[in-house]
Design an enzyme around this catalytic site. Structure first.
Site, PDB file in Angstrom:
ATOM      1  N   GLU A 330       0.834  -1.190   0.000  1.00 63.19           N
ATOM      2  CA  GLU A 330       0.000   0.000   0.000  1.00 63.19           C
ATOM      3  C   GLU A 330       0.872   1.244   0.000  1.00 63.19           C
ATOM      4  O   GLU A 330       1.760   1.389   0.854  1.00 63.19           O
ATOM      5  CB  GLU A 330      -0.908   0.042   1.236  1.00 63.19           C
ATOM      6  N   CYS A 331       0.631   2.136  -0.934  1.00 65.03           N
ATOM      7  CA  CYS A 331       1.298   3.432  -0.978  1.00 65.03           C
ATOM      8  C   CYS A 331       2.823   3.268  -0.933  1.00 65.03           C
ATOM      9  O   CYS A 331       3.419   2.832  -1.898  1.00 65.03           O
ATOM     10  CB  CYS A 331       0.783   4.328   0.138  1.00 65.03           C
ATOM     11  N   GLY A 332       3.475   3.553   0.174  1.00 66.83           N
ATOM     12  CA  GLY A 332       4.916   3.367   0.254  1.00 66.83           C
ATOM     13  C   GLY A 332       5.322   1.927  -0.002  1.00 66.83           C
ATOM     14  O   GLY A 332       6.378   1.660  -0.601  1.00 66.83           O
TER      15      GLY A 332
END
Length: 442
Positions: A330-332
């Site tokens: 997720e994301c990073g």
């Protein structure tokens, strides 16, 4: 019966909600009370500060992404073995996104749903008697919400306090206290908000200082008396069921680069019988071999890109893991699954290469808001067509993104779907932060 609760709110961001909330939490804990924190809305950072102030895990409650039943179950757990719940609002009390009534993401929705009275933090710098008009408006704006009273913040002098307090009390609204202006008290910030609790220097001293301000200037006994038991007295405990566990034994990355992992997801997975094992990519640890799924949360990999690129054991172990078991980022975490990550200086760092993705932090652009996602194919998070709710919050840009989409996504302002993220084999990822599954399919 669950513990009584109180929601700390304001009419805008920057009024002092967080420092008041942390000071109140620590002051109550110093009295020997068992305090549980709650954060309204999608936020990873504030709950970690709540945990530092209280010594107990904090939960997120969000009316846009979460069904009413899940909100009740999370609030029930927040009150277990606690003497009082202190909830922190987000933005302004009534600020939210387009949605059905009571499902806008506004903090007022949480106060109304759980019958928690509101403590309004008012930044009265630059005003005096006019604060009464604002307080009156808040009290009358939404019949679902009970205003317990007001706390004045950033008061310039005793005369200033007297003018504002007398005007507010003249319209029948209680003033619980007044905090003097102090430019020396502030929490450090970076591009996604506050610096994380674990990285904040002198945090314990700061929390005690905030508590002492509350103890000196606020009627804590009156605040405790104003907290209400809420509307959960008849609610029976039921499974959380926030999101299906991605595996039976889940490896979750956790360190300064990967810290955006919602406590309610961990609680839900554990209550479902799953086991969670944390590991640190920054310490060059690979996902444990005993696990059957790996979850790379968001965080700040862009601040540690060089160390991650040099973490050969982590990267090689992640690649071996992904050959036979599910991996989601997720994301990073998504950025880490890609081929390269360009940091703020323009340096390009090789990442895991499990997805055909190149991301950059050199040219920043804010991406922010609620999202609904419809899974494009069966994966560890659900079956094709399953609907998830969450949000996006990042400054990274995509330099290159090639392959099959992880999901089709809409935001709070449009029903037009767009592809988001990537999937390849057992690996999935996107900038979408999952908070819950949604009933049925879209």
């Amino acid at each position: 019966m669950t513990a009584p609760g109180l929601l700390v709110a304001a009419v805008r961001s920057g009024a002092g909600k967080t420092t008041v909330t942390l000071g109140l939490m620590r002051a109550l804990a110093r009295r020997g009370l068992r305090v549980c924190g709650v954060k309204c809305g999608p936020d990873y950072i504030d709950p970690a500060f709540h945990a530092a102030a209280t010594g107990r895990e904090s939960f997120n409650l969000d009316s846009w992404t979460m069904e009413a039943a899940l909100l009740g179950q999370l609030a029930l757990r927040a009150g277990e073995a606690a003497d009082v719940i202190v909830a922190e609002g987000s933005m302004g009390l009534f600020d939210g996104a387009p949605g059905a009534p009571a499902q806008t993401g506004a903090s007022a929705d949480i106060a109304a749903h759980l019958s928690w009275p509101v403590l309004l933090v008012m930044d009265v710098s630059g005003q005096a008697q006019s604060a009464a008009a604002i307080a009156r408006g808040v009290a009358a704006h939404d019949a679902r919400v009970t205003l317990a009273g007001v706390m004045l913040n950033r008061v310039a002098s005793e005369r200033h306090r007297k003018l504002a307090q007398e005007a507010i009390e003249a319209i029948g609204i209680k003033v619980f206290g007044a905090l003097p202006r102090d430019g020396g008290i502030a929490l450090p910030e970076r591009h996604l908000g506050l610096v994380q609790a674990g990285e904040t220097q002198g945090l314990e001293t700061l929390l005690d200082t905030l508590a002492e301000r509350i103890e000196t200037h606020v009627d804590i006994d009156a605040l405790l008396a104003a907290a209400a038991a809420g509307g959960l007295s008849g609610l029976a405990r039921a499974p959380l069921d926030a999101l299906r566990p991605p595996g039976q034994r889940i490896a979750v990355a956790r360190d300064s680069a990967f810290s955006f992992f919602y406590p309610h997801l961990a609680r839900s997975w554990r209550e479902s019988g799953a086991e969670i094992t944390f590991f640190s990519p920054l310490a060059d640890e690979a996902p444990p071999e005993k696990c059957d799924a790996c979850w790379l949360p968001g965080g700040y990999p862009e601040l540690h890109a060089g160390r991650l690129a040099a973490a050969a054991n982590f990267l090689e172990g992640l690649r071996r893991f992904a050959a036979t078991r599910a991996v989601h980022g997720e994301c990073g975490g998504y950025m880490t699954l890609g081929r390269t990550l360009t940091d703020a200086s323009g340096a390009v760092h090789p990442m895991a290469g499990l997805l055909d993705l190149a991301t950059s932090f050199a040219q920043r652009k804010l991406h922010l808001g609620y999202r609904r996602a419809r899974l494009s194919a069966d994966c560890a998070l659900g079956a094709a067509g399953d609907a998830l709710a969450g949000h996006e919050f990042h400054y990274a840009t995509i330099a290159s993104e090639k392959g099959l989409p992880f999901a089709m996504v809409t935001d709070a302002y449009s029903q037009e779907e767009r592809p988001a993220g990537l999937r390849a084999g057992l690996v999935t990822g996107s900038f979408f932060h999952t908070m819950t599954k949604k009933r049925g399919r879209r």
